[in-house]
Design an enzyme around this catalytic site. Structure first.
Site, mmCIF file in Angstrom:
data_model
loop_
_atom_site.group_PDB
_atom_site.id
_atom_site.type_symbol
_atom_site.label_atom_id
_atom_site.label_comp_id
_atom_site.label_asym_id
_atom_site.label_seq_id
_atom_site.Cartn_x
_atom_site.Cartn_y
_atom_site.Cartn_z
ATOM 1 C CG HIS A 50 67.385 48.578 35.841
ATOM 2 N ND1 HIS A 50 67.885 49.825 35.562
ATOM 3 C CD2 HIS A 50 68.150 48.098 36.849
ATOM 4 C CE1 HIS A 50 68.906 50.081 36.344
ATOM 5 N NE2 HIS A 50 69.087 49.052 37.150
HETATM 6 C C1 T46 Z 1 71.379 50.332 39.093
HETATM 7 C C2 T46 Z 1 71.322 51.794 39.286
HETATM 8 C C3 T46 Z 1 71.293 52.197 40.731
HETATM 9 C C4 T46 Z 1 78.570 49.941 32.446
HETATM 10 O O1 T46 Z 1 79.181 49.825 31.379
HETATM 11 N N1 T46 Z 1 79.086 49.392 33.581
HETATM 12 C C5 T46 Z 1 78.461 49.492 34.775
HETATM 13 O O2 T46 Z 1 78.979 48.987 35.798
HETATM 14 C C6 T46 Z 1 77.199 50.177 34.836
HETATM 15 C C7 T46 Z 1 76.452 50.289 36.162
HETATM 16 C C8 T46 Z 1 76.700 50.716 33.690
HETATM 17 N N2 T46 Z 1 77.378 50.613 32.525
HETATM 18 C C9 T46 Z 1 76.838 51.267 31.319
HETATM 19 C C10 T46 Z 1 75.552 50.673 30.771
HETATM 20 C C11 T46 Z 1 74.867 51.862 30.139
HETATM 21 O O3 T46 Z 1 75.312 52.016 28.816
HETATM 22 O O4 T46 Z 1 76.511 52.611 31.659
HETATM 23 C C12 T46 Z 1 75.368 53.051 30.952
HETATM 24 C C13 T46 Z 1 74.319 53.614 31.885
HETATM 25 O O5 T46 Z 1 73.765 52.548 32.665
HETATM 26 P P1 T46 Z 1 72.236 52.530 33.122
HETATM 27 O O6 T46 Z 1 71.395 53.158 32.080
HETATM 28 O O7 T46 Z 1 71.909 51.126 33.527
HETATM 29 O O8 T46 Z 1 72.288 53.492 34.402
HETATM 30 P P2 T46 Z 1 71.195 53.697 35.540
HETATM 31 O O9 T46 Z 1 71.612 54.903 36.294
HETATM 32 O O10 T46 Z 1 69.817 53.667 35.015
HETATM 33 O O11 T46 Z 1 71.357 52.391 36.486
HETATM 34 C C14 T46 Z 1 72.536 52.187 37.232
HETATM 35 C C15 T46 Z 1 72.947 50.707 37.169
HETATM 36 O O12 T46 Z 1 73.090 50.305 35.796
HETATM 37 C C16 T46 Z 1 71.942 49.795 37.827
HETATM 38 O O13 T46 Z 1 72.498 48.508 38.016
HETATM 39 O O14 T46 Z 1 70.849 49.572 39.903
HETATM 40 O O15 T46 Z 1 72.348 52.539 38.600
#
Ligand code: T46
Length: 133
Positions: free
Chosen positions: A50
Site C-alpha cells: 500500500h
Molecule cells: C505501513 C507498514 C510499514 C491498527 O489498528 N492500527 C495501526 O496503527 C496499524 C498500523 C494497523 N492497525 C490494524 C489494521 C489491520 O487490521 O492492524 C492490522 C494490520 O495492518 P496492515 O495490514 O496495514 O499491516 P502492514 O504490516 O501491512 O502495514 C503496516 C502499516 O499499516 C502501514 O501503515 O506503512 O506497516
C-alpha cells in the site's frame, strides 16, 4: 528513483546498557502522533502492499533485519534495514512492501498521524492513477 533516506538516532552507551531516544520534529523529521510495532513475523511473508496519501513514517528494526521495497510509481528501490538506530524514512505517496524478515525481527514504526484507514491506498492501479492526476 525513490531516495533512500535514513534517520539516525543517537545511542547513549553506558557500562550497564544502551539508551536510544527519538524526538518529534527533531531527530524524527515530523511531529510524532503514533508508534506501532511488528513482531513474531513470518520470515516468508511479504507485508505492506500500500501507499499512504499523507502519512510519513520512519521504520526501525530494533532487532534483526528486514528489507523494504519503495516504489514512487516510476521506479523501485530496495533498502535493507539492519541497524537498530538507523530508520528508513517512508514518505507519503510511496508504495511499500516489507519482506525478508530475519528470525525474531522486531520493527518499530514512528508515524506522523493517528491510524486512519482512509489514508491507505491499497490498490496499485489506484496509486498510479492518483500520481497521474
Ligand atoms: C505501513 C507498514 C510499514 C491498527 O489498528 N492500527 C495501526 O496503527 C496499524 C498500523 C494497523 N492497525 C490494524 C489494521 C489491520 O487490521 O492492524 C492490522 C494490520 O495492518 P496492515 O495490514 O496495514 O499491516 P502492514 O504490516 O501491512 O502495514 C503496516 C502499516 O499499516 C502501514 O501503515 O506503512 O506497516
Amino acid at each position: 528513483m525513490p531516495r533512500i533516506e535514513w534517520v539516525e538516532l543517537n545511542e547513549f552507551q553506558h557500562a550497564t546498557g544502551i539508551l536510544m531516544a527519538a524526538e518529534g520534529a527533531d531527530s524524527i523529521p515530523f511531529e510524532i502522533k503514533r508508534v506501532y510495532c511488528l513482531y513474531d513475523l513470518d520470515p516468508t511473508a511479504r507485508r505492506g502492499f500500500h501507499a499512504h496519501r499523507e502519512l510519513e513514517q520512519v521504520l526501525f528494526c530494533l532487532h534483526g533485519s528486514c528489507r523494504v521495497l519503495l516504489d514512487d510509481g516510476f521506479e523501485k528501490v530496495e533498502a535493507l534495514i539492519d541497524r537498530r538506530n538507523r530508520g528508513l524514512m517512508i514518505s507519503r505517496m510511496t508504495w511499500r512492501e516489507m519482506f525478508d524478515f530475519s528470525d525474531g525481527c522486531v520493527i518499530m514504526v514512528i508515524a506522523s498521524m493517528h491510524y486512519d484507514e482512509a489514508d491507505y491506498i491499497r490498490d496499485y492501479d489506484e496509486f498510479l492513477q492518483i500520481l497521474a492526476d
